[in-house]
Design an enzyme around this catalytic site. Structure first.
Site, PDB file in Angstrom:
ATOM      1  N   SER A 124       0.838  -1.200   0.000  1.00 22.93           N
ATOM      2  CA  SER A 124       0.000   0.000   0.000  1.00 22.93           C
ATOM      3  C   SER A 124       0.868   1.243   0.000  1.00 22.93           C
ATOM      4  CB  SER A 124      -0.853  -0.014   1.265  1.00 22.93           C
ATOM      5  OG  SER A 124      -1.463   1.243   1.473  1.00 22.93           O
ATOM      6  N   TYR A 149      -2.375  -1.266  10.598  1.00 23.00           N
ATOM      7  CA  TYR A 149      -2.587  -1.858   9.274  1.00 23.00           C
ATOM      8  C   TYR A 149      -1.404  -1.528   8.366  1.00 23.00           C
ATOM      9  CZ  TYR A 149      -3.933  -1.587   4.382  1.00 23.00           C
ATOM     10  OH  TYR A 149      -3.914  -1.677   3.020  1.00 23.00           O
ATOM     11  N   LYS A 153       2.002  -3.795   6.558  1.00 22.34           N
ATOM     12  CA  LYS A 153       2.465  -3.761   5.156  1.00 22.34           C
ATOM     13  C   LYS A 153       3.965  -3.465   5.105  1.00 22.34           C
ATOM     14  CE  LYS A 153      -1.590  -4.440   3.259  1.00 22.34           C
ATOM     15  NZ  LYS A 153      -1.882  -5.780   2.700  1.00 22.34           N
TER      16      LYS A 153
HETATM   17  C1  WQD Z   1     -10.044   8.961   0.741  1.00 21.25           C
HETATM   18  C2  WQD Z   1     -10.403  10.392   1.067  1.00 21.25           C
HETATM   19  C3  WQD Z   1     -10.913  10.767   3.382  1.00 21.25           C
HETATM   20  C4  WQD Z   1     -14.604   8.455   3.626  1.00 21.25           C
HETATM   21  C5  WQD Z   1      -7.097   4.082   2.808  1.00 21.25           C
HETATM   22  C6  WQD Z   1      -5.896   3.360   3.377  1.00 21.25           C
HETATM   23  C7  WQD Z   1      -5.096   2.747   2.265  1.00 21.25           C
HETATM   24  C8  WQD Z   1      -5.953   1.817   1.469  1.00 21.25           C
HETATM   25  C9  WQD Z   1      -7.144   2.546   0.930  1.00 21.25           C
HETATM   26  C10 WQD Z   1      -6.815  -0.354   2.042  1.00 21.25           C
HETATM   27  C11 WQD Z   1      -9.778  10.877   2.379  1.00 21.25           C
HETATM   28  C12 WQD Z   1     -12.116  11.033   2.512  1.00 21.25           C
HETATM   29  C13 WQD Z   1     -13.438   9.052   3.153  1.00 21.25           C
HETATM   30  C14 WQD Z   1     -15.704   9.267   3.974  1.00 21.25           C
HETATM   31  C15 WQD Z   1     -14.413  11.212   3.346  1.00 21.25           C
HETATM   32  N1  WQD Z   1      -6.354   0.754   2.336  1.00 21.25           N
HETATM   33  N2  WQD Z   1     -13.351  10.399   3.014  1.00 21.25           N
HETATM   34  N3  WQD Z   1     -15.574  10.631   3.810  1.00 21.25           N
HETATM   35  O1  WQD Z   1      -7.605   6.966   3.571  1.00 21.25           O
HETATM   36  O2  WQD Z   1      -6.754   7.554   1.248  1.00 21.25           O
HETATM   37  O3  WQD Z   1      -6.670   5.202   2.041  1.00 21.25           O
HETATM   38  O4  WQD Z   1      -7.837   3.172   1.991  1.00 21.25           O
HETATM   39  O5  WQD Z   1      -7.072  -1.375   2.187  1.00 21.25           O
HETATM   40  O6  WQD Z   1      -4.028   2.075   2.805  1.00 21.25           O
HETATM   41  O7  WQD Z   1      -5.112   4.264   4.109  1.00 21.25           O
HETATM   42  O8  WQD Z   1      -8.839   6.175   1.463  1.00 21.25           O
HETATM   43  O9  WQD Z   1     -11.194   6.097   0.713  1.00 21.25           O
HETATM   44  O10 WQD Z   1     -10.683   6.070   3.198  1.00 21.25           O
HETATM   45  O11 WQD Z   1     -10.308   8.154   1.896  1.00 21.25           O
HETATM   46  O12 WQD Z   1     -14.364  12.430   3.225  1.00 21.25           O
HETATM   47  O13 WQD Z   1     -16.770   8.793   4.431  1.00 21.25           O
HETATM   48  O14 WQD Z   1     -11.820  10.467   1.268  1.00 21.25           O
HETATM   49  O15 WQD Z   1     -10.833  11.709   4.416  1.00 21.25           O
HETATM   50  O16 WQD Z   1      -9.460  12.223   2.204  1.00 21.25           O
HETATM   51  P1  WQD Z   1      -7.427   6.594   2.156  1.00 21.25           P
HETATM   52  P2  WQD Z   1     -10.328   6.555   1.821  1.00 21.25           P
END
Ligand code: WQD
Length: 339
Positions: A124, A149, A153
């Site tokens: 990741s 998590y 990795k």
């Molecule tokens: C993206 C953006 C949130 C939800 C994570 C892990 C990574 C991988 C993928 C997997 C951010 C914003 C999110 C919501 C929001 N893991 N958001 N409202 O955090 O970049 O990556 O998931 O297995 O290792 O770290 O992805 O989709 O959670 O968030 O505003 O309800 O969307 O704050 O800016 P992230 P995400």
């Protein structure tokens, strides 16, 4: 080439299964269905018109994994199996270290017993930590991860590098995913999170389909062009193609290679919402709430190494990612049928 997919019924595993089967590879799947559905594998068979062996196995169980290697001739392993909820990992860190490390150690030890030496790991972008400049490049040092998590990795990447140093015949490709979204264009397979989605795209899709009232945007005051975070979203079909090419690469090379799988182009949370509304024709109501602890303002990939080593480059843009997510969500509003 026969590829063992651990966690092959999951979101990225099932799409990679389709990609491999439609490109002349054979597969074997092992999955314990702890966060996936056997229906996904039935749908992989429907999409591809091909059958393959499936083991309902927990890959932390050495006897179960040994049996797979005894019964099947495996050339390469793509290891997807593991726990992946960032927030949950902060609550129960030991469960994350136990499961993710036991799984990879068991699979690697069984591979060595059987003389299998080609390994692709689901890593990741989180391994870059919070201090590296963007865009992230593979030669940058791994950073301090913001969650257990992410630390699993980073530790597993280190283990694989150590193994490759000790065994000059071993090959490990560490695929660093950015933000995978989208679904197979058939709408038959896609992301089906248990409970309330943690990630942005499944949450947006569930709002659009009417399962949830509104999205909360986590923070509108970031130092980004529109104040919301920016991420490198990548279509899961592009990611799947990257796995197929990485498996081919591992067959022809030894040593450890970390490779980013991202598009190199970031989109903001607000841009994703707008693109999804456009693709679906539905409104996605949202409120802007406080920041989510641990989120970085923005990051994206330098995708040059994947192109140089694998000849891989992302083909899909944000409109296709939204279109295909929406097709999956519309056809499967409650996800896979529960058996
Ligand atoms: C993206 C953006 C949130 C939800 C994570 C892990 C990574 C991988 C993928 C997997 C951010 C914003 C999110 C919501 C929001 N893991 N958001 N409202 O955090 O970049 O990556 O998931 O297995 O290792 O770290 O992805 O989709 O959670 O968030 O505003 O309800 O969307 O704050 O800016 P992230 P995400």
């Amino acid at each position: 080439m026969t590829v063992l997919l651990t966690g092959g019924a999951g979101y990225i595993g099932s799409h990679t299964a389709v990609e491999l089967l439609l490109n002349g590879c054979d597969i074997v799947v092992a999955d314990d269905y702890s966060n996936s559905s056997p229906v996904a594998l039935q749908r992989v068979k429907a999409i591809t018109g091909r059958d393959f062996p499936v083991y309902a196995a927990d890959v932390t169980d050495p006897a179960a994994v040994r049996r797979i290697f005894a019964e099947q001739t495996i050339d390469c392993v793509i290891h997807f199996a593991g726990k992946k909820a960032v927030g949950e990992s902060v609550e129960v860190p030991l469960a994350y270290y136990r499961t993710n490390l036991d799984a990879v150690l068991t699979v690697l030890e069984c591979m060595r017993e059987s003389g299998v030496s080609r390994f692709i790991f689901s890593s990741s972008a989180t391994v870059y930590g919070s201090q590296n400049p963007i865009p992230y490049r593979e030669e940058m040092p791994r950073g301090q991860c913001s969650s257990p998590y992410g630390s699993t990795k980073a530790v597993i990447e280190q283990m694989l590098e150590d193994l490759c140093r000790a065994d000059s015949g071993f090959s490990a490709v560490l695929l660093r995913y950015f933000n995978p979204i989208g679904a197979h264009p058939s709408g038959l397979i896609g992301e089906d999170p248990l409970g309330i989605p943690n990630n942005l795209m499944p949450f947006i899709a569930q709002v659009a389909v009417g399962r949830r009232e509104r999205l909360t945007v986590f923070g509108g005051d970031y130092p980004t062009p529109d104040g919301t975070c920016r991420r490198d979203f990548i279509h899961v079909m592009d990611l799947a193609a990257g796995h197929r090419l990485a498996a081919q690469y591992a067959m022809e090379h030894t040593g450890a290679a970390a490779i980013n799988l991202g598009t190199g182009r970031p989109y903001s949370v607000r841009e994703v919402i707008a693109a999804f509304e456009q693709a679906s024709g539905r409104a996605v109501p949202f409120v802007v709430g406080p920041r989510r602890p641990g989120d970085l303002p923005e990051f994206w990939a330098d995708a040059g190494k994947a192109e140089r080593l694998l000849g891989w480059r992302a083909r899909y843009g944000l409109p296709e990612m939204c279109r295909d997510t929406w097709r999956w969500q519309q056809q499967n509003p409650q996800g896979y049928p529960r058996e």
